[in-house]
Design an enzyme around this catalytic site. Sequence first.
Site, PDB file in Angstrom:
ATOM      1  N   LYS A  15      39.712  29.611  49.827  1.00  0.00           N
ATOM      2  CA  LYS A  15      40.917  29.344  49.027  1.00  0.00           C
ATOM      3  C   LYS A  15      41.938  30.470  49.159  1.00  0.00           C
ATOM      4  O   LYS A  15      43.119  30.228  49.367  1.00  0.00           O
ATOM      5  CB  LYS A  15      40.569  29.190  47.526  1.00  0.00           C
ATOM      6  N   ARG A  89      39.455  27.437  35.850  1.00  0.00           N
ATOM      7  CA  ARG A  89      38.052  27.396  36.234  1.00  0.00           C
ATOM      8  C   ARG A  89      37.193  26.737  35.159  1.00  0.00           C
ATOM      9  O   ARG A  89      35.988  26.614  35.340  1.00  0.00           O
ATOM     10  CB  ARG A  89      37.569  28.824  36.435  1.00  0.00           C
ATOM     11  N   ARG A 128      31.630  38.694  53.689  1.00  0.00           N
ATOM     12  CA  ARG A 128      32.848  39.263  53.117  1.00  0.00           C
ATOM     13  C   ARG A 128      32.608  40.655  52.531  1.00  0.00           C
ATOM     14  O   ARG A 128      33.469  41.523  52.609  1.00  0.00           O
ATOM     15  CB  ARG A 128      33.336  38.304  52.019  1.00  0.00           C
ATOM     16  N   ARG A 130      32.336  41.886  49.380  1.00  0.00           N
ATOM     17  CA  ARG A 130      33.011  42.376  48.184  1.00  0.00           C
ATOM     18  C   ARG A 130      31.975  42.862  47.177  1.00  0.00           C
ATOM     19  O   ARG A 130      30.793  42.539  47.313  1.00  0.00           O
ATOM     20  CB  ARG A 130      33.805  41.209  47.597  1.00  0.00           C
ATOM     21  N   ARG A 141      27.418  32.766  41.013  1.00  0.00           N
ATOM     22  CA  ARG A 141      28.797  32.255  41.060  1.00  0.00           C
ATOM     23  C   ARG A 141      28.818  30.771  41.434  1.00  0.00           C
ATOM     24  O   ARG A 141      29.615  29.995  40.906  1.00  0.00           O
ATOM     25  CB  ARG A 141      29.649  33.070  42.041  1.00  0.00           C
TER      26      ARG A 141
HETATM   27  P1  AMP Z   1      37.773  34.983  42.695  1.00  0.00           P
HETATM   28  O1  AMP Z   1      38.514  36.027  43.442  1.00  0.00           O
HETATM   29  O2  AMP Z   1      38.611  33.783  42.389  1.00  0.00           O
HETATM   30  O3  AMP Z   1      36.456  34.619  43.345  1.00  0.00           O
HETATM   31  O4  AMP Z   1      37.394  35.598  41.263  1.00  0.00           O
HETATM   32  C1  AMP Z   1      36.544  36.730  41.157  1.00  0.00           C
HETATM   33  C2  AMP Z   1      35.991  36.824  39.739  1.00  0.00           C
HETATM   34  O5  AMP Z   1      37.062  36.990  38.797  1.00  0.00           O
HETATM   35  C3  AMP Z   1      35.236  35.595  39.250  1.00  0.00           C
HETATM   36  O6  AMP Z   1      33.877  35.582  39.665  1.00  0.00           O
HETATM   37  C4  AMP Z   1      35.379  35.734  37.735  1.00  0.00           C
HETATM   38  O7  AMP Z   1      34.516  36.725  37.227  1.00  0.00           O
HETATM   39  C5  AMP Z   1      36.803  36.266  37.609  1.00  0.00           C
HETATM   40  N1  AMP Z   1      37.806  35.168  37.500  1.00  0.00           N
HETATM   41  C6  AMP Z   1      38.787  34.841  38.378  1.00  0.00           C
HETATM   42  N2  AMP Z   1      39.504  33.800  37.965  1.00  0.00           N
HETATM   43  C7  AMP Z   1      38.969  33.430  36.781  1.00  0.00           C
HETATM   44  C8  AMP Z   1      39.256  32.397  35.832  1.00  0.00           C
HETATM   45  N3  AMP Z   1      40.239  31.503  36.036  1.00  0.00           N
HETATM   46  N4  AMP Z   1      38.495  32.343  34.707  1.00  0.00           N
HETATM   47  C9  AMP Z   1      37.488  33.213  34.478  1.00  0.00           C
HETATM   48  N5  AMP Z   1      37.156  34.184  35.329  1.00  0.00           N
HETATM   49  C10 AMP Z   1      37.884  34.306  36.467  1.00  0.00           C
END
Ligand code: AMP
Length: 183
Positions: A15, A89, A128, A130, A141
């Site tokens: 994404k 989410r 990746r 991270r 996740r």
């Molecule tokens: P991402 O980069 O989208 O994979 O997000 C990394 C982490 O940030 C996720 O595993 C969550 O812990 C947190 N996070 C990102 N977006 C959200 C969201 N919309 N709601 C809750 N937690 C989020």
Amino acid sequence: MKSRLLFLGPPGAGKGTQAARLCQAHGIKHLSTGDLLRSEVAAGTALGQEAEAVMNRGELVSDALVLAIVESQMKALNGGGWLLDGFPRTVPQAEALDKLLAELQQPIDAVVLLELDDGVLIERLLARGRADDTEAVIRNRLEVYRDKTAPLIDFYKAKGLLTSIEAQGSMDAIAERLEKSLS
Ligand code: AMP
């Protein structure tokens, strides 16, 4: 092209990469809640400190916290398109977004679901590297995605906004499918 967009899909579906590319090509604003949260963590803000441990476990930070971030970012935009990546989410986040967008009179044009097999997802995430990309956290996740986020597929399908694309293959091939689905 449609220019008020949501990207939906499991972690590792690409994404972020595709969103950045699409936004650059079309001059629309890329709003990634994950990126915004990571910059709060890096800057050591109170919000970042609150979010860090939760993110490292692969759990979701609270709806209230991400909503506050999204609301201030959306209100700071002066018209123009946007792409929300990694938000909403949860169903409550989606409902809150609906309310905010009604207030701003900026309805969603399309929700794109990026679909990919679990095996490929895990491989991609492990590559990746991270902080939250260890195997145990990745599995968590994916489970959180299935439990909390996947219900949004039906939520947006019911609104007639959902379009799905196969997120497998080269970056260029996926980008092309995306462009086609949004034209
Ligand atoms: P991402 O980069 O989208 O994979 O997000 C990394 C982490 O940030 C996720 O595993 C969550 O812990 C947190 N996070 C990102 N977006 C959200 C969201 N919309 N709601 C809750 N937690 C989020």
